[in-house]
Design an enzyme around this catalytic site. Structure first.
Site, PDB file in Angstrom:
ATOM      1  N   ASN A   1      -8.341  12.773 -21.124  1.00  0.00           N
ATOM      2  CA  ASN A   1      -7.036  13.362 -20.799  1.00  0.00           C
ATOM      3  C   ASN A   1      -6.640  14.390 -21.856  1.00  0.00           C
ATOM      4  OD1 ASN A   1      -6.763  11.010 -22.431  1.00  0.00           O
ATOM      5  ND2 ASN A   1      -4.623  10.778 -21.892  1.00  0.00           N
TER       6      ASN A   1
ATOM      7  N   CYS B   1      -4.868   7.776 -11.120  1.00  0.00           N
ATOM      8  CA  CYS B   1      -3.511   7.988 -10.587  1.00  0.00           C
ATOM      9  C   CYS B   1      -3.609   8.603  -9.181  1.00  0.00           C
ATOM     10  CB  CYS B   1      -2.714   8.900 -11.518  1.00  0.00           C
ATOM     11  SG  CYS B   1      -3.118  10.651 -11.351  1.00  0.00           S
TER      12      CYS B   1
ATOM     13  N   CYS C   1      -5.168  12.129  -8.956  1.00  0.00           N
ATOM     14  CA  CYS C   1      -6.625  12.069  -9.147  1.00  0.00           C
ATOM     15  C   CYS C   1      -7.315  11.468  -7.928  1.00  0.00           C
ATOM     16  CB  CYS C   1      -6.969  11.278 -10.403  1.00  0.00           C
ATOM     17  SG  CYS C   1      -6.545  12.166 -11.912  1.00  0.00           S
TER      18      CYS C   1
ATOM     19  N   GLU D   1      -3.234  16.327 -22.923  1.00  0.00           N
ATOM     20  CA  GLU D   1      -1.785  16.398 -22.713  1.00  0.00           C
ATOM     21  C   GLU D   1      -1.229  17.723 -23.217  1.00  0.00           C
ATOM     22  OE1 GLU D   1      -0.116  12.783 -24.402  1.00  0.00           O
ATOM     23  OE2 GLU D   1      -0.948  11.629 -22.708  1.00  0.00           O
TER      24      GLU D   1
ATOM     25  N   GLU E   1      -9.969  11.994 -15.323  1.00  0.00           N
ATOM     26  CA  GLU E   1     -10.768  12.010 -14.085  1.00  0.00           C
ATOM     27  C   GLU E   1     -10.851  13.416 -13.503  1.00  0.00           C
ATOM     28  OE1 GLU E   1      -8.297   9.986 -14.925  1.00  0.00           O
ATOM     29  OE2 GLU E   1      -8.410   8.051 -13.907  1.00  0.00           O
TER      30      GLU E   1
ATOM     31  N   CYS F   1      -5.356  14.635 -16.312  1.00  0.00           N
ATOM     32  CA  CYS F   1      -6.021  13.334 -16.510  1.00  0.00           C
ATOM     33  C   CYS F   1      -7.526  13.514 -16.747  1.00  0.00           C
ATOM     34  CB  CYS F   1      -5.859  12.451 -15.280  1.00  0.00           C
ATOM     35  SG  CYS F   1      -4.176  11.972 -14.910  1.00  0.00           S
TER      36      CYS F   1
HETATM   37  N1  THU Z   1      -4.074   9.382 -17.457  1.00  0.00           N
HETATM   38  C1  THU Z   1      -5.396   9.625 -17.206  1.00  0.00           C
HETATM   39  O1  THU Z   1      -6.033  10.441 -17.889  1.00  0.00           O
HETATM   40  N2  THU Z   1      -5.981   8.946 -16.199  1.00  0.00           N
HETATM   41  C2  THU Z   1      -5.393   7.940 -15.491  1.00  0.00           C
HETATM   42  O2  THU Z   1      -6.018   7.363 -14.617  1.00  0.00           O
HETATM   43  C3  THU Z   1      -4.015   7.554 -15.799  1.00  0.00           C
HETATM   44  C4  THU Z   1      -3.261   8.517 -16.635  1.00  0.00           C
HETATM   45  C5  THU Z   1      -3.446  10.040 -18.618  1.00  0.00           C
HETATM   46  C6  THU Z   1      -2.458  11.112 -18.309  1.00  0.00           C
HETATM   47  C7  THU Z   1      -1.609  11.086 -19.553  1.00  0.00           C
HETATM   48  O3  THU Z   1      -2.239  11.859 -20.557  1.00  0.00           O
HETATM   49  C8  THU Z   1      -1.645   9.639 -20.012  1.00  0.00           C
HETATM   50  O4  THU Z   1      -2.765   9.063 -19.373  1.00  0.00           O
HETATM   51  C9  THU Z   1      -0.400   8.846 -19.668  1.00  0.00           C
HETATM   52  O5  THU Z   1      -0.107   8.904 -18.330  1.00  0.00           O
END
Ligand code: THU
Length: 133
Positions: free
Chosen positions: A42, A86, A89, A44, A55, A53
């Site tokens: 991920n 999520c 994704c 941010e 994925e 994310c």
């Molecule tokens: N996140 C992912 O990378 N994958 C997931 O399946 C759930 C959420 C990340 C997005 C964000 O950077 C952090 O987790 C919190 O939501």
């Protein structure tokens, strides 16, 4: 490649997560039909909506290099609990691989494999296609 090796690769990719806002670090490893692996973590942003994310990073890396056929994706998250993709994704995964095997990781329970179609049975598919060629 077996699923435990794919999960190991996701755990390695997790180290690159850029998650200073949530502190939730995610790693993903995507296996192509031809046996290649694309990783993601991920990333941010302080404009929170710009966050992507792990994925989707893995899928976009692969598609941007000409890959479109995927068989499995391993995902691990830093809480140590299962981290299923999520909703956004799930939609993106379903565009290319609506019934891919998702290899989910819980530090206590180990590895669990679920089919994407089980998690996301009613994907947006107004063209009624698996994916446009
Ligand atoms: N996140 C992912 O990378 N994958 C997931 O399946 C759930 C959420 C990340 C997005 C964000 O950077 C952090 O987790 C919190 O939501």
């Amino acid at each position: 490649m077996d699923y435990s090796k794919l999960l190991e690769t996701a755990i390695e990719a997790q180290q690159f997560a850029y998650a200073p806002y949530s502190n939730f670090r995610v790693g993903a490893a995507l296996l192509t039909k031809g046996g290649k692996v694309y990783t993601g973590c991920n990333v941010e942003n302080q404009s929170f909506g710009a966050t992507v994310c792990a994925e989707r990073i893995a899928i976009f890396k692969a598609v941007s290099e000409g890959e479109r056929d995927f068989t499995a994706m391993a995902v691990t998250g830093s809480t140590g609990k299962y981290t299923p993709p999520c909703g956004i994704c799930r939609q993106v995964i379903s565009e290319f691989a609506p019934d891919i095997s998702l290899v989910l990781h819980d530090q206590q329970e180990g590895m669990k494999v679920v089919k994407a179609g089980t998690l996301f049975p009613h994907r947006t598919n107004y063209l009624n296609k698996t994916r446009p060629k």
